[in-house]
Design a protein around this motif. Sequence first.
Motif, PDB file in Angstrom:
ATOM      1  N   ASP A  34      19.516 -11.777  -1.308  1.00  0.00           N
ATOM      2  CA  ASP A  34      20.495 -11.105  -2.163  1.00  0.00           C
ATOM      3  C   ASP A  34      20.950  -9.754  -1.626  1.00  0.00           C
ATOM      4  O   ASP A  34      21.954  -9.211  -2.092  1.00  0.00           O
ATOM      5  N   ALA A  35      20.214  -9.184  -0.666  1.00  0.00           N
ATOM      6  CA  ALA A  35      20.506  -7.827  -0.192  1.00  0.00           C
ATOM      7  C   ALA A  35      21.824  -7.789   0.563  1.00  0.00           C
ATOM      8  O   ALA A  35      21.992  -8.476   1.571  1.00  0.00           O
ATOM      9  N   ARG A  36      22.762  -7.024   0.078  1.00  0.00           N
ATOM     10  CA  ARG A  36      24.047  -6.838   0.761  1.00  0.00           C
ATOM     11  C   ARG A  36      24.059  -5.507   1.530  1.00  0.00           C
ATOM     12  O   ARG A  36      24.742  -5.373   2.523  1.00  0.00           O
ATOM     13  N   GLU A  37      23.301  -4.542   1.030  1.00  0.00           N
ATOM     14  CA  GLU A  37      23.180  -3.243   1.684  1.00  0.00           C
ATOM     15  C   GLU A  37      21.719  -3.046   2.085  1.00  0.00           C
ATOM     16  O   GLU A  37      20.836  -3.042   1.226  1.00  0.00           O
ATOM     17  N   PRO A  38      21.422  -2.902   3.383  1.00  0.00           N
ATOM     18  CA  PRO A  38      20.031  -2.732   3.814  1.00  0.00           C
ATOM     19  C   PRO A  38      19.298  -1.598   3.103  1.00  0.00           C
ATOM     20  O   PRO A  38      18.112  -1.730   2.787  1.00  0.00           O
ATOM     21  N   LEU A  39      20.014  -0.503   2.810  1.00  0.00           N
ATOM     22  CA  LEU A  39      19.359   0.635   2.161  1.00  0.00           C
ATOM     23  C   LEU A  39      18.861   0.262   0.770  1.00  0.00           C
ATOM     24  O   LEU A  39      17.729   0.604   0.392  1.00  0.00           O
ATOM     25  N   ILE A  40      19.673  -0.465   0.006  1.00  0.00           N
ATOM     26  CA  ILE A  40      19.251  -0.907  -1.321  1.00  0.00           C
ATOM     27  C   ILE A  40      18.067  -1.851  -1.197  1.00  0.00           C
ATOM     28  O   ILE A  40      17.095  -1.779  -1.967  1.00  0.00           O
ATOM     29  N   GLY A  41      18.137  -2.743  -0.214  1.00  0.00           N
ATOM     30  CA  GLY A  41      17.024  -3.655   0.017  1.00  0.00           C
ATOM     31  C   GLY A  41      15.752  -2.905   0.359  1.00  0.00           C
ATOM     32  O   GLY A  41      14.667  -3.247  -0.128  1.00  0.00           O
ATOM     33  N   GLN A  42      15.856  -1.874   1.186  1.00  0.00           N
ATOM     34  CA  GLN A  42      14.683  -1.081   1.548  1.00  0.00           C
ATOM     35  C   GLN A  42      14.080  -0.384   0.337  1.00  0.00           C
ATOM     36  O   GLN A  42      12.855  -0.289   0.211  1.00  0.00           O
ATOM     37  N   ILE A  43      14.932   0.121  -0.558  1.00  0.00           N
ATOM     38  CA  ILE A  43      14.436   0.790  -1.766  1.00  0.00           C
ATOM     39  C   ILE A  43      13.642  -0.193  -2.620  1.00  0.00           C
ATOM     40  O   ILE A  43      12.559   0.126  -3.121  1.00  0.00           O
ATOM     41  N   LYS A  44      14.167  -1.403  -2.783  1.00  0.00           N
ATOM     42  CA  LYS A  44      13.469  -2.411  -3.582  1.00  0.00           C
ATOM     43  C   LYS A  44      12.160  -2.832  -2.919  1.00  0.00           C
ATOM     44  O   LYS A  44      11.138  -3.016  -3.589  1.00  0.00           O
ATOM     45  N   LEU A  45      12.182  -2.980  -1.598  1.00  0.00           N
ATOM     46  CA  LEU A  45      10.961  -3.339  -0.882  1.00  0.00           C
ATOM     47  C   LEU A  45       9.931  -2.219  -0.951  1.00  0.00           C
ATOM     48  O   LEU A  45       8.721  -2.483  -1.050  1.00  0.00           O
ATOM     49  N   ALA A  46      10.404  -0.964  -0.907  1.00  0.00           N
ATOM     50  CA  ALA A  46       9.477   0.164  -1.022  1.00  0.00           C
ATOM     51  C   ALA A  46       8.761   0.135  -2.367  1.00  0.00           C
ATOM     52  O   ALA A  46       7.572   0.466  -2.457  1.00  0.00           O
ATOM     53  N   TRP A  47       9.469  -0.269  -3.430  1.00  0.00           N
ATOM     54  CA  TRP A  47       8.834  -0.382  -4.755  1.00  0.00           C
ATOM     55  C   TRP A  47       7.722  -1.430  -4.715  1.00  0.00           C
ATOM     56  O   TRP A  47       6.621  -1.187  -5.196  1.00  0.00           O
ATOM     57  N   TRP A  48       8.015  -2.580  -4.121  1.00  0.00           N
ATOM     58  CA  TRP A  48       6.993  -3.627  -4.034  1.00  0.00           C
ATOM     59  C   TRP A  48       5.833  -3.200  -3.139  1.00  0.00           C
ATOM     60  O   TRP A  48       4.669  -3.546  -3.407  1.00  0.00           O
ATOM     61  N   ARG A  49       6.113  -2.432  -2.100  1.00  0.00           N
ATOM     62  CA  ARG A  49       5.035  -1.926  -1.249  1.00  0.00           C
ATOM     63  C   ARG A  49       4.142  -0.971  -2.039  1.00  0.00           C
ATOM     64  O   ARG A  49       2.908  -1.018  -1.942  1.00  0.00           O
ATOM     65  N   ASP A  50       4.755  -0.116  -2.853  1.00  0.00           N
ATOM     66  CA  ASP A  50       3.970   0.781  -3.711  1.00  0.00           C
ATOM     67  C   ASP A  50       3.127  -0.018  -4.702  1.00  0.00           C
ATOM     68  O   ASP A  50       1.970   0.315  -4.961  1.00  0.00           O
ATOM     69  N   MET A  51       3.704  -1.078  -5.257  1.00  0.00           N
ATOM     70  CA  MET A  51       2.962  -1.905  -6.208  1.00  0.00           C
ATOM     71  C   MET A  51       1.777  -2.592  -5.529  1.00  0.00           C
ATOM     72  O   MET A  51       0.690  -2.699  -6.103  1.00  0.00           O
ATOM     73  N   ALA A  52       1.996  -3.044  -4.279  1.00  0.00           N
ATOM     74  CA  ALA A  52       0.906  -3.672  -3.533  1.00  0.00           C
ATOM     75  C   ALA A  52      -0.230  -2.682  -3.304  1.00  0.00           C
ATOM     76  O   ALA A  52      -1.408  -3.039  -3.407  1.00  0.00           O
ATOM     77  N   GLY A  53       0.130  -1.431  -3.012  1.00  0.00           N
ATOM     78  CA  GLY A  53      -0.893  -0.398  -2.843  1.00  0.00           C
ATOM     79  C   GLY A  53      -1.660  -0.144  -4.132  1.00  0.00           C
ATOM     80  O   GLY A  53      -2.884   0.040  -4.110  1.00  0.00           O
ATOM     81  N   MET A  54      -0.950  -0.139  -5.249  1.00  0.00           N
ATOM     82  CA  MET A  54      -1.613   0.083  -6.534  1.00  0.00           C
ATOM     83  C   MET A  54      -2.511  -1.095  -6.905  1.00  0.00           C
ATOM     84  O   MET A  54      -3.583  -0.904  -7.492  1.00  0.00           O
ATOM     85  N   ILE A  55      -2.087  -2.309  -6.592  1.00  0.00           N
ATOM     86  CA  ILE A  55      -2.926  -3.478  -6.855  1.00  0.00           C
ATOM     87  C   ILE A  55      -4.249  -3.335  -6.126  1.00  0.00           C
ATOM     88  O   ILE A  55      -5.317  -3.661  -6.664  1.00  0.00           O
ATOM     89  N   ALA A  56      -4.198  -2.800  -4.898  1.00  0.00           N
ATOM     90  CA  ALA A  56      -5.419  -2.639  -4.102  1.00  0.00           C
ATOM     91  C   ALA A  56      -6.286  -1.487  -4.582  1.00  0.00           C
ATOM     92  O   ALA A  56      -7.514  -1.608  -4.629  1.00  0.00           O
ATOM     93  N   SER A  57      -5.668  -0.373  -4.958  1.00  0.00           N
ATOM     94  CA  SER A  57      -6.454   0.841  -5.205  1.00  0.00           C
ATOM     95  C   SER A  57      -6.523   1.293  -6.663  1.00  0.00           C
ATOM     96  O   SER A  57      -7.481   1.944  -7.062  1.00  0.00           O
ATOM     97  N   ASP A  58      -5.517   0.961  -7.459  1.00  0.00           N
ATOM     98  CA  ASP A  58      -5.495   1.434  -8.848  1.00  0.00           C
ATOM     99  C   ASP A  58      -4.734   0.441  -9.723  1.00  0.00           C
ATOM    100  O   ASP A  58      -3.690   0.766 -10.288  1.00  0.00           O
TER     101      ASP A  58
END
Length: 199
Positions: A34-58
């Motif tokens: 669905d990503a049409r703009e790489p920057l928007i896609g990166q922002i959404k992926l960064a959110w999921w990366r943060d969530m993955a970190g929280m799943i591991a640590s908090d």
Amino acid sequence: MRDPRVMVAVPQSRRAAMAALWGLAARLTKLLIDAREPLIGQIKLAWWRDMAGMIASDPGALPKGEPLLAELQATWAGQGGLDALVYAAEAMLLADSDDERRTASESFGDQLFALSGGDAAGGKRWGLVWGAGVVEAEPEARRLLGDAKNSAVPPRGDFGGTRALLMLDRWAGAIAASDGERHLRSEGLLLLRIGLFGR
């Protein structure tokens, strides 16, 4: 990935965790498509990366109201590694060349298979077919399918005794052998045969 024909081959004790993991892979895949703009896609992926970190640590600090996060919290709390899948998706988002797309595709398959209990090497062919489904341009998709078609068939040992991963790899091989053309009946028979007999 959450196809019931494959999910039935996952041991009952691991089914919820695999459903959540493969659900994350499906969500990341949709985000890339669905990503049409790489920057928007990166922002959404960064959110999921943060969530993955929280799943591991908090895991208790995860936001409420997102069903997939709740599934991941229930089955992956305290475990690391999910962020690697997000990084592989980001590499695919930013890939600018055939080599980068091939590497990112293989990495996504590697990470998914490793997290699913197999050997990372077993996920390469599946990852290439996955990548062909993500890229927008047909020539790029055909090159990834060609790479998958010409790649070595992983030995059974690469799947860590996980029949579901064997099914996914052989399914990917069948799709690549047909140059991406889908034959639902023969694919269904292939999954049934592997699911029942393991070959």
